[in-house]
Design an enzyme around this catalytic site. Structure first.
Site, PDB file in Angstrom:
ATOM      1  N   LYS A  45       7.839 -14.476  -8.925  1.00  0.00           N
ATOM      2  CA  LYS A  45       6.388 -14.194  -8.894  1.00  0.00           C
ATOM      3  C   LYS A  45       6.121 -12.883  -8.159  1.00  0.00           C
ATOM      4  CE  LYS A  45       3.415 -15.767  -5.488  1.00  0.00           C
ATOM      5  NZ  LYS A  45       2.615 -14.705  -4.917  1.00  0.00           N
ATOM      6  N   ASN A  46       6.729 -12.709  -6.974  1.00  0.00           N
ATOM      7  CA  ASN A  46       6.375 -11.546  -6.159  1.00  0.00           C
ATOM      8  C   ASN A  46       6.946 -10.232  -6.686  1.00  0.00           C
ATOM      9  OD1 ASN A  46       4.770 -13.118  -4.606  1.00  0.00           O
ATOM     10  ND2 ASN A  46       6.218 -13.368  -2.933  1.00  0.00           N
ATOM     11  N   ARG A 116      -4.482 -11.751  -5.095  1.00  0.00           N
ATOM     12  CA  ARG A 116      -4.431 -10.759  -4.005  1.00  0.00           C
ATOM     13  C   ARG A 116      -3.601  -9.550  -4.421  1.00  0.00           C
ATOM     14  NH1 ARG A 116      -5.139 -10.153   1.221  1.00  0.00           N
ATOM     15  NH2 ARG A 116      -3.626  -8.858   2.304  1.00  0.00           N
ATOM     16  N   CYS A 140      -7.125 -14.139   3.309  1.00  0.00           N
ATOM     17  CA  CYS A 140      -5.932 -14.919   2.998  1.00  0.00           C
ATOM     18  C   CYS A 140      -6.289 -16.391   3.138  1.00  0.00           C
ATOM     19  CB  CYS A 140      -4.799 -14.595   3.945  1.00  0.00           C
ATOM     20  SG  CYS A 140      -4.804 -15.605   5.388  1.00  0.00           S
ATOM     21  N   ARG A 146      -5.518 -10.712   6.654  1.00  0.00           N
ATOM     22  CA  ARG A 146      -4.364 -10.074   5.998  1.00  0.00           C
ATOM     23  C   ARG A 146      -4.720  -8.605   5.817  1.00  0.00           C
ATOM     24  NH1 ARG A 146      -1.844 -13.939   1.465  1.00  0.00           N
ATOM     25  NH2 ARG A 146      -0.410 -12.203   1.182  1.00  0.00           N
ATOM     26  N   PRO A 147      -4.452  -7.827   6.872  1.00  0.00           N
ATOM     27  CA  PRO A 147      -4.872  -6.419   6.872  1.00  0.00           C
ATOM     28  C   PRO A 147      -4.128  -5.586   5.828  1.00  0.00           C
ATOM     29  CG  PRO A 147      -3.405  -6.871   8.704  1.00  0.00           C
ATOM     30  CD  PRO A 147      -3.667  -8.192   8.049  1.00  0.00           C
ATOM     31  N   ILE A 148      -4.728  -4.460   5.464  1.00  0.00           N
ATOM     32  CA  ILE A 148      -4.031  -3.518   4.559  1.00  0.00           C
ATOM     33  C   ILE A 148      -4.022  -2.109   5.167  1.00  0.00           C
ATOM     34  CG2 ILE A 148      -4.558  -4.848   2.462  1.00  0.00           C
ATOM     35  CD1 ILE A 148      -6.724  -2.725   1.833  1.00  0.00           C
ATOM     36  N   ASP A 149      -4.108  -2.051   6.499  1.00  0.00           N
ATOM     37  CA  ASP A 149      -4.161  -0.737   7.164  1.00  0.00           C
ATOM     38  C   ASP A 149      -2.925   0.125   6.886  1.00  0.00           C
ATOM     39  OD1 ASP A 149      -3.090  -2.951   8.897  1.00  0.00           O
ATOM     40  OD2 ASP A 149      -2.386  -1.239  10.045  1.00  0.00           O
ATOM     41  N   GLN A 150      -1.762  -0.515   6.723  1.00  0.00           N
ATOM     42  CA  GLN A 150      -0.543   0.265   6.457  1.00  0.00           C
ATOM     43  C   GLN A 150      -0.545   0.844   5.045  1.00  0.00           C
ATOM     44  OE1 GLN A 150       1.876   0.886   9.025  1.00  0.00           O
ATOM     45  NE2 GLN A 150      -0.018   0.162   9.997  1.00  0.00           N
ATOM     46  N   ASP A 331       7.778 -17.411   3.324  1.00  0.00           N
ATOM     47  CA  ASP A 331       7.287 -18.135   2.139  1.00  0.00           C
ATOM     48  C   ASP A 331       8.048 -19.431   1.893  1.00  0.00           C
ATOM     49  OD1 ASP A 331       6.563 -15.125   0.219  1.00  0.00           O
ATOM     50  OD2 ASP A 331       5.518 -16.127   1.868  1.00  0.00           O
ATOM     51  N   ARG A 423      -0.441 -20.931  -9.348  1.00  0.00           N
ATOM     52  CA  ARG A 423      -0.409 -19.469  -9.241  1.00  0.00           C
ATOM     53  C   ARG A 423       1.031 -18.958  -9.215  1.00  0.00           C
ATOM     54  NH1 ARG A 423      -2.522 -17.632  -4.019  1.00  0.00           N
ATOM     55  NH2 ARG A 423      -1.511 -15.747  -4.747  1.00  0.00           N
TER      56      ARG A 423
HETATM   57  C1  EPZ Z   1       3.927 -10.407   0.641  1.00  0.00           C
HETATM   58  O1  EPZ Z   1       2.603 -10.402   1.154  1.00  0.00           O
HETATM   59  C2  EPZ Z   1       4.031 -11.653  -0.200  1.00  0.00           C
HETATM   60  N1  EPZ Z   1       3.085 -11.580  -1.308  1.00  0.00           N
HETATM   61  C3  EPZ Z   1       3.739 -12.885   0.656  1.00  0.00           C
HETATM   62  O2  EPZ Z   1       4.021 -14.015  -0.161  1.00  0.00           O
HETATM   63  C4  EPZ Z   1       4.716 -12.919   1.836  1.00  0.00           C
HETATM   64  O3  EPZ Z   1       4.344 -13.965   2.693  1.00  0.00           O
HETATM   65  C5  EPZ Z   1       4.691 -11.595   2.598  1.00  0.00           C
HETATM   66  O4  EPZ Z   1       4.895 -10.481   1.700  1.00  0.00           O
HETATM   67  C6  EPZ Z   1       5.779 -11.527   3.659  1.00  0.00           C
HETATM   68  O5  EPZ Z   1       7.030 -11.640   3.042  1.00  0.00           O
HETATM   69  C7  EPZ Z   1       3.449 -10.865  -2.390  1.00  0.00           C
HETATM   70  O6  EPZ Z   1       4.528 -10.295  -2.456  1.00  0.00           O
HETATM   71  C8  EPZ Z   1       2.458 -10.832  -3.524  1.00  0.00           C
HETATM   72  P1  EPZ Z   1       3.200  -8.096   4.301  1.00  0.00           P
HETATM   73  P2  EPZ Z   1       2.048  -9.068   1.893  1.00  0.00           P
HETATM   74  O7  EPZ Z   1       2.400  -6.871   4.035  1.00  0.00           O
HETATM   75  O8  EPZ Z   1       2.613  -7.883   1.242  1.00  0.00           O
HETATM   76  C9  EPZ Z   1       1.139  -7.364   8.523  1.00  0.00           C
HETATM   77  C10 EPZ Z   1       3.600 -15.968  -1.323  1.00  0.00           C
HETATM   78  O9  EPZ Z   1       3.532 -17.112  -0.853  1.00  0.00           O
HETATM   79  N2  EPZ Z   1       0.483  -6.238   7.839  1.00  0.00           N
HETATM   80  O10 EPZ Z   1       4.690  -8.029   4.190  1.00  0.00           O
HETATM   81  O11 EPZ Z   1       0.566  -9.212   1.993  1.00  0.00           O
HETATM   82  C11 EPZ Z   1       0.652  -8.717   8.000  1.00  0.00           C
HETATM   83  O12 EPZ Z   1      -0.522  -9.112   8.695  1.00  0.00           O
HETATM   84  C12 EPZ Z   1       2.914 -14.844  -0.590  1.00  0.00           C
HETATM   85  O13 EPZ Z   1       4.238 -15.646  -2.354  1.00  0.00           O
HETATM   86  C13 EPZ Z   1      -0.306  -5.370   8.583  1.00  0.00           C
HETATM   87  O14 EPZ Z   1      -0.478  -5.544   9.786  1.00  0.00           O
HETATM   88  O15 EPZ Z   1       2.691  -9.255   3.341  1.00  0.00           O
HETATM   89  C14 EPZ Z   1       1.823  -9.596   8.283  1.00  0.00           C
HETATM   90  O16 EPZ Z   1       1.783 -10.023   9.631  1.00  0.00           O
HETATM   91  C15 EPZ Z   1       2.049 -15.327   0.552  1.00  0.00           C
HETATM   92  N3  EPZ Z   1      -0.901  -4.331   7.937  1.00  0.00           N
HETATM   93  C16 EPZ Z   1       3.037  -8.675   8.099  1.00  0.00           C
HETATM   94  O17 EPZ Z   1       2.524  -7.338   8.208  1.00  0.00           O
HETATM   95  C17 EPZ Z   1      -0.741  -4.101   6.589  1.00  0.00           C
HETATM   96  O18 EPZ Z   1      -1.304  -3.116   6.062  1.00  0.00           O
HETATM   97  C18 EPZ Z   1       3.753  -8.820   6.763  1.00  0.00           C
HETATM   98  O19 EPZ Z   1       2.787  -8.664   5.740  1.00  0.00           O
HETATM   99  C19 EPZ Z   1       0.069  -4.999   5.861  1.00  0.00           C
HETATM  100  C20 EPZ Z   1       0.679  -6.055   6.499  1.00  0.00           C
END
Ligand code: EPZ
Length: 456
Positions: A45-46, A116, A140, A146-150, A331, A423
């Site tokens: 899926k991912n 998302r 979330c 679930r920030p997207i600042d990065q 996950d 999903r």
């Molecule tokens: C991906 O989400 C996956 N989703 C999530 O799987 C998974 O839990 C996560 O990666 C971690 O492996 C998809 O791939 C579609 P991250 P993503 O950015 O990209 C922080 C599932 O069940 N962060 O790796 O949103 C964030 O808060 C889903 O299949 C920032 O601070 O996760 C978290 O603590 C649920 N700023 C950490 O980083 C940012 O801009 C990891 O988040 C982005 C993230």
């Protein structure tokens, strides 16, 4: 019962999506028996939710194989269609996407709310057109933000002007094309790594992404883009180099098997007992999950591209600390928690990725589980048995964990909000039935109150 099971040559349409992703469904599960049989693992899926948006960067037909039949995929294909792409299924798991005539348009909140990963359209549109206008994803569903600042940091470093206004992210590159740069991510982020890699693929010059995520689906996206003519090196390490190219041509690509789907069924065998063969696996991707389940008393044998997973004796307690890949995946945290509820002794789960991913615990407690939660920590005292109960899925992996707990529990359980599960899990009822699980889907009577579902 998935949201769609398209036949051949059927075009994805929005009305089809609405009709089939029906939240008025619940699962009835009769648990308490071991699982035996064989399951084919679907495409990841991912990986799929990254590769489908990436296809819009390609001028020419992309044939994508091993596509999982899940609603997140349906929704994203619908977004591409709305932007003018042609989308057609050559068979239930192979889709041909041609974005040659795609126009740059706004990606609406309705899509972001349901899936998302629609935020990946930002990097793809910014790469292809030098501009993007995409609805911010919904909050979330495992609590917290679930920030997207990065992601935005990366786009700005690539020379884009980024504004968030009215629930949308608007990005525009000076001169109509992003420019290569160096980016050091403050946090290891799968989404930010993927989004930046996509935009950089069609940038002018070289981009270096440091502190990059190394998940298998990050590598799969890089391999997809390279198969379409991109020049990405180092995916799977924490330094990814992207030499921008002027355009991407069409091609054919097959999505990797789903590490988390496979892990979910492994956790089901751990909780229920029995012996199940999982086919279409990349064993290397399973190492972290296999190691932990082996500690818990599960036997895992690698046989080519399959795993034979058995649990005959008692489940044993263990401690789990989730980490970015190659650590234990967050996950898989809810699914293993379901099994640990029945393990002898006290287990501790620490989620180092999401700081509040334990909303499902209250549902387990209603089945007789003994669990205490403190922030990102869960302490589980194993019990002799769980009993069936009425359960409400609150996100994708929590829903899968409730399925596991219900299959292991004695008695009948009902699970609502199963659209979350659909999903990310293809034909979950058919696959569980094929290994002896007693599960069926029924309509939720109109008068029953429905929880509002939101994407995660
Ligand atoms: C991906 O989400 C996956 N989703 C999530 O799987 C998974 O839990 C996560 O990666 C971690 O492996 C998809 O791939 C579609 P991250 P993503 O950015 O990209 C922080 C599932 O069940 N962060 O790796 O949103 C964030 O808060 C889903 O299949 C920032 O601070 O996760 C978290 O603590 C649920 N700023 C950490 O980083 C940012 O801009 C990891 O988040 C982005 C993230």
């Amino acid at each position: 019962m998935n949201c769609f099971s398209l036949g051949t040559m059927k075009t994805v349409t929005r009305s089809y999506i609405k009709k089939r992703c029906n939240p008025l469904i619940k699962y009835i599960v009769e648990g308490g028996r071991p699982l035996f049989g064989e399951i084919h693992i679907s495409g990841a899926k991912n990986a799929a939710v990254a590769i489908i948006p990436a296809a819009l960067m390609v001028t020419g037909p992309c044939r994508i194989e091993n596509v999982p039949q899940i609603s997140d995929v349906t929704i994203l294909l619908g977004v591409l269609q709305d932007l003018g792409a042609s989308v057609r299924y050559l068979n239930p798991h192979t889709v041909e996407v041609d974005c040659t005539k795609l126009r740059n348009g706004r990606v609406p909140y309705e899509s972001a709310r349901q899936c998302r990963a629609s935020y990946y359209m930002l990097g793809a549109l910014l790469g292809r057109f030098g501009a993007a206008d995409v609805a911010l994803p919904g909050g979330c569903n495992f609590g917290g933000t679930r920030p997207i600042d990065q992601h935005l940091k990366g786009f700005k470093a690539l020379g884009a002007q980024v504004d968030t206004q009215g629930g949308f992210v608007m990005a525009e590159a000076a001169g109509g094309r992003v420019k290569g740069t160096s980016i050091f991510l403050d946090k290891v982020s799968v989404g930010a790594t993927i989004n930046i890699m996509m935009a950089a693929a069609l940038a002018e010059g070289m981009t270096v992404i440091e502190n990059a995520a190394k998940e298998p689906h990050v590598v799969d996206l890089a391999n997809f883009l390279n198969s379409m003519g991109a020049n990405i090196m180092g995916a799977g390490t924490d330094v990814i180099k992207v030499r921008g190219v002027d355009s991407l041509r069409g091609g054919t690509y097959s999505i990797i098997p789903d590490q988390i789907e496979a892990g979910t069924y492994m956790a089901a065998v751990a909780a229920c007992g029995g012996s199940v063969k999982l086919c279409n696996i990349i064993p290397k991707h399973m190492d972290c999950i296999t190691a932990k389940l082996t500690e818990m008393g599960v036997e895992v044998q690698e046989v080519d591209d399959s795993l034979l997973v058995s649990r005959i004796g008692p489940l044993v307690r263990t401690n789990i600390k989730t980490m970015p890949y190659p650590g234990f995946p967050t996950d898989m945290q809810p699914q293993v928690a379901a099994a640990l509820c029945l393990a002898r002794g006290t287990s501790v789960i620490t989620d180092n990725v999401w700081n509040s991913r334990f909303r499902y615990i209250d549902e387990f407690k209603r089945m007789g589980a003994q669990i205490q939660v403190d922030g990102n920590l869960a302490i589980i005292e194993g019990v002799e048995r769980l009993t069936g109960a009425q359960l409400e899925a609150c996100d994708l992996r929590a829903g899968a964990a409730m399925l596991i707990a219900a299959l292991a529990a004695h008695g009948i359980s009902e699970i609502t909000n199963v659209q979350y599960i659909e999903r990310g899990y293809e034909d979950v009822i058919g696959k569980l039935r094929s290994i002896g699980g007693s599960i069926r889907a029924v309509e939720v009577p109109e008068e029953e109150p429905l929880a509002v579902s939101s994407a995660g």
